[in-house]
Design a protein around this motif. Sequence first.
Motif, short mmCIF file in Angstrom:
data_model
loop_
_atom_site.label_atom_id
_atom_site.label_comp_id
_atom_site.label_asym_id
_atom_site.label_seq_id
_atom_site.Cartn_x
_atom_site.Cartn_y
_atom_site.Cartn_z
N ILE A 177 -62.75 -53.64 42.51
CA ILE A 177 -62.76 -52.47 43.78
C ILE A 177 -62.02 -53.07 45.37
N SER A 178 -60.64 -52.26 44.78
CA SER A 178 -59.74 -52.66 45.82
C SER A 178 -59.92 -52.48 47.29
N PRO A 179 -59.24 -52.07 48.43
CA PRO A 179 -59.81 -51.48 49.50
C PRO A 179 -59.33 -50.27 49.61
N LEU A 180 -58.66 -49.70 49.83
CA LEU A 180 -58.88 -48.07 49.09
C LEU A 180 -60.07 -47.67 47.91
N LEU A 181 -60.44 -48.12 47.35
CA LEU A 181 -61.38 -47.48 46.66
C LEU A 181 -62.62 -48.06 47.05
N ALA A 182 -63.07 -49.09 48.05
CA ALA A 182 -64.15 -49.44 48.30
C ALA A 182 -64.57 -48.67 49.26
N ARG A 183 -63.09 -47.97 50.08
CA ARG A 183 -63.36 -46.82 50.95
C ARG A 183 -63.70 -45.57 50.78
N GLN A 184 -63.12 -45.14 50.30
CA GLN A 184 -63.25 -44.27 49.08
C GLN A 184 -64.66 -43.93 49.00
N LEU A 185 -65.13 -45.05 47.96
CA LEU A 185 -67.04 -44.76 47.47
C LEU A 185 -67.84 -44.79 48.67
N ASN A 186 -67.09 -45.71 50.32
CA ASN A 186 -68.22 -45.86 51.41
C ASN A 186 -68.69 -44.38 51.55
N ASP A 187 -66.71 -43.95 51.90
CA ASP A 187 -66.45 -42.80 52.42
C ASP A 187 -67.61 -41.62 52.29
N ILE A 224 -80.86 -29.07 43.80
CA ILE A 224 -81.52 -31.24 43.57
C ILE A 224 -80.65 -31.23 42.47
N ASP A 225 -81.36 -30.31 41.19
CA ASP A 225 -81.14 -30.92 39.87
C ASP A 225 -79.60 -32.06 40.10
N HIS A 226 -78.55 -31.22 40.42
CA HIS A 226 -77.36 -31.24 39.85
C HIS A 226 -77.16 -32.72 41.29
N PHE A 227 -77.89 -32.64 42.21
CA PHE A 227 -77.56 -33.54 42.98
C PHE A 227 -78.26 -34.85 42.81
N ASP A 228 -79.00 -34.77 41.93
CA ASP A 228 -79.65 -35.86 41.10
C ASP A 228 -79.19 -36.50 40.15
N ASP A 229 -77.90 -35.51 39.19
CA ASP A 229 -76.95 -36.45 38.18
C ASP A 229 -75.71 -36.57 39.08
N VAL A 230 -75.74 -36.32 39.92
CA VAL A 230 -74.43 -36.58 40.40
C VAL A 230 -74.42 -37.97 41.74
N ALA A 231 -75.51 -38.38 41.78
CA ALA A 231 -76.53 -39.60 42.26
C ALA A 231 -76.75 -40.50 41.33
N ARG A 232 -76.91 -40.01 39.53
CA ARG A 232 -77.24 -41.09 39.43
C ARG A 232 -75.82 -41.33 38.54
N ASP A 233 -74.68 -40.40 38.28
CA ASP A 233 -73.30 -41.01 38.02
C ASP A 233 -72.53 -41.31 39.09
N PHE A 234 -73.01 -41.62 40.41
CA PHE A 234 -72.39 -42.55 41.30
C PHE A 234 -72.56 -43.80 41.18
N ASN A 235 -73.70 -44.00 41.34
CA ASN A 235 -74.29 -45.66 41.28
C ASN A 235 -74.00 -46.02 39.36
N ARG A 236 -73.73 -45.31 38.44
CA ARG A 236 -73.48 -45.75 37.10
C ARG A 236 -71.68 -46.26 37.64
N ARG A 237 -71.22 -45.47 38.46
CA ARG A 237 -69.53 -46.19 38.02
C ARG A 237 -69.54 -47.29 39.06
N LEU A 238 -70.59 -46.96 39.93
CA LEU A 238 -70.60 -48.22 40.96
C LEU A 238 -71.02 -49.80 40.18
N ASP A 239 -71.76 -49.46 38.87
CA ASP A 239 -71.79 -50.83 38.46
C ASP A 239 -71.10 -51.09 37.36
#
Length: 871
Positions: free
Chosen positions: A774-784, A754-769
């Motif tokens: 965000i190209s259509p392909l990148l949007a699809r990848q993030l949404n997936d 769960i600690d590892h999940f917390d790390d990747v969840a925070r990293d996902f939000n940081r990258r998104l910010d």
Amino acid sequence: MPFKLTLTLFFGEVDGGSRILTEIGEQGSKNARLITRALIPSLQTGAQHSLAKHILQKEKHQILRPCMGVITKIRRHANYFTRGLITTKTTTKIRKVTWLYPDAHTKINMSVQAWTGLSVGVTAGLAFLFVASLLGVARDPWLPPSATAEEACLSSMRSHMEDGMHYSEGRVKPFGSDYFGTAGEELLREMKAERIEDYLKYLTSQGHMAGTKQDLEQAEHLRKLWLEQGLDQVFLQPYHVQLSHPDLAKPNKVYLMNEKGEVKFTSAIFEEPLDGVAYDDSIPPAFLAFAPAGTVVTDELVFVNYGTYEDFVAVEEMGIKVAGRVVIAKFGSIFRGDKVQNAERFNASGIILYTDPSDYHPESDSGGLAYPHSLWLPGSGIQRGSIVVHDGDPTTPNYPALEGAYRLPEDETDSPKIPAHTLNYNDARKLLVNMGGPEVREEWKGRLNITYRMGPKLARKGWTLKLEVNNKKHVVPTYNVIGLIRGSEEPDRYVILGNHRDAWTFGSCDPSSATAVQMELARSLGQLVKQGWRPRRSIVFGSWGAGEYGFFGPWEWVEEYLKVFQMRAVAHLNVDLAIIYTYNIQISATPLLHKIIKEATKKAPAPDKSLGYETLWDHWTSRYRAASPELLDWKLGSISEHAPFYQGIGVPTLYMVWEINFNEFNWSDYPLYHTAFEDFDAMKNILDPEFRYHLSMGHLWGLIAIGLADARILPMDPEDETIMLRKMMADLKRDFGETLKEKGIALAPVETTIDHFDDVARDFNRRLDTYTNISPLLARQLNDQLLMLEKCYIDAGGSPLRPHMKNMVLGTNNFNQYDGWTAPGVRDAIWEAISCQGKCIQKWETVKKQISVLQYVIHSAVLTMKDFQSF
């Protein structure tokens, strides 16, 4: 520095060059705002396309960072861009330019209006860049960001252009912190409470139990209506399921007979009609669906309170054996099917359920009036309902009940095995006053103004009770009505809005209050489609058949489309019934939907502003809630049709209903629940006379759907998942920590994951910010990544006690289908091990295995949320 400058530009006639006129006025502002509008009618096809109107709110450096290196180059090529210029028309505010683009033979009328704080040169470059990308003479802006400056700039500008884009006159797509665009406002204006009232009046004009002609009539009516209202595709999806119906020639009854065998009491099979007119054949007589046919004659009857597992244990501890005896229990507290299952667990020979006034008419002993003068249940009210615990067609587990499908023999299904029947409280009194034995505990007493006794013997020597059930099982078709609004850019991604259509009687609350709202929501979104709006992703309306029997319609649909929905389903938004009461809205949802729910309540108006609330958020957050002190929870249980979506395939899902004040009442069912008194007048005269709260539910339901279907990046926050996972572990340690420690079983590996999940969840939000484009392909990848997150919780083996429950993180309480559990597989295994008598080594090995499975599915979520650019 924050800025806002105003620019009006137009293209003049040229001789081998271009001329740009600018008019600049400076104002201070926090953000730049660039608005453009282009309408392109194709001369070849006559098709109308709306492109490129967008509202852009970004800081200057974010817009320009990728573009500074190419602006000069773009300006040098201005002559190329303007060589097709034919005429120029000038207005006061907007310069209209007519182009003939030779390669496409496309006539283009363009209006450009801009407010920006950029220099004249930079503005000119951006204007040409924008025109170039629209005309297609620039490099493909749909490609992901690349190393060259031109590609990076074009991708950046096109990504900004797509968000907030107008697809028809005056309509803006969701962008930034606006998750709803102008479609949200249009929906709020379009939906009407009066139409919902009309729909409910139609739906409650007759009973419509699953498997009957009335149910099919309503399905056909809905199909025709949705087609007329502008949905792109509507069809009936039949499934051939096993249903249980009462035998009208031999209705189910309970009898009391004296020592001579003379019948002294016979239970009623219908309610007493309020208008004195007998019910028509659309209203079934008293029965509990899937109670097997059988007759029990006995002189023993045991009172088991609400029939919870703990209640049965308490009865046994009193020295009263349940085995071989008929038991009687109050409706309420837990799901009725769990009461029957508990009776089977303790080897009872049959069970009778009844509605005690303590739960259904607490004012009865003080002279309070019942319905139609209040919401309280009259003494003749009979609650009907299904008692199956494993949802879906019992003869085709794990596979859709299609015509010709293999079916289990009856003795291999997991349907109930003992006779069960339902009584009103007038009739229950006749049984209870004839029971002997000691008085029940004080807290077990009801409000029938009698002495409640435990049994087991009847009070009168020689008297007997006869429980007779004559239900019939048969395979019949039930119909889902499926309606589709096709997505414009991602038609293979589905936001599903579900409600079951069938009712035990008239169903003014359950389910028709929600069915009426769904009908008005479908009409309103269909109207938006007719006016030119279309969501980015597809919206699917599901009107489920045989929902009351155990969610048969949605379970079979999920089983049939299992492989499709595993990859393509975005969310399932479930409203089983819209109105129980109107104190506050109750919302339960898997974590990924918490963000959009909160945003939608802030957008939706309050149902009754005279209460002092402006928005639904104000109403919701100011009043006591079922989840208090939290706003909402993830305890979805198996209370409704969301169960197959999150338990079977891990699709993010929610459940919403207007509810009671839980500080004032403690209902598990509302008083008129599943009785013939649940009619239109109950809603119109008492519950929601102006249909304000129906409309409010429609607003919220529709806004959530628009946010999920139309936002470029799904409005989901993986950090909400972390909150749930940490709470799951805290609950496991609270409930079983000491026991597991004694057995040498550790939860630490799960916590580390769960600690590892917390790390990747925070990293996902940081990258998104940090993404500036965000190209259509990148949007699809993030949404997936977001789309697949909760699907990681699915394990094919399922829970050791309930293999059909495959979500290892979010599930149902094994003793109460109305309640949700986290880590259901682990909890099932621990309960089995603790309950084990004798050698239990293997049971504790199963506990270890289930903890390992839990760790694995969370680890799968970690891998899913990692940056996909590294393995």
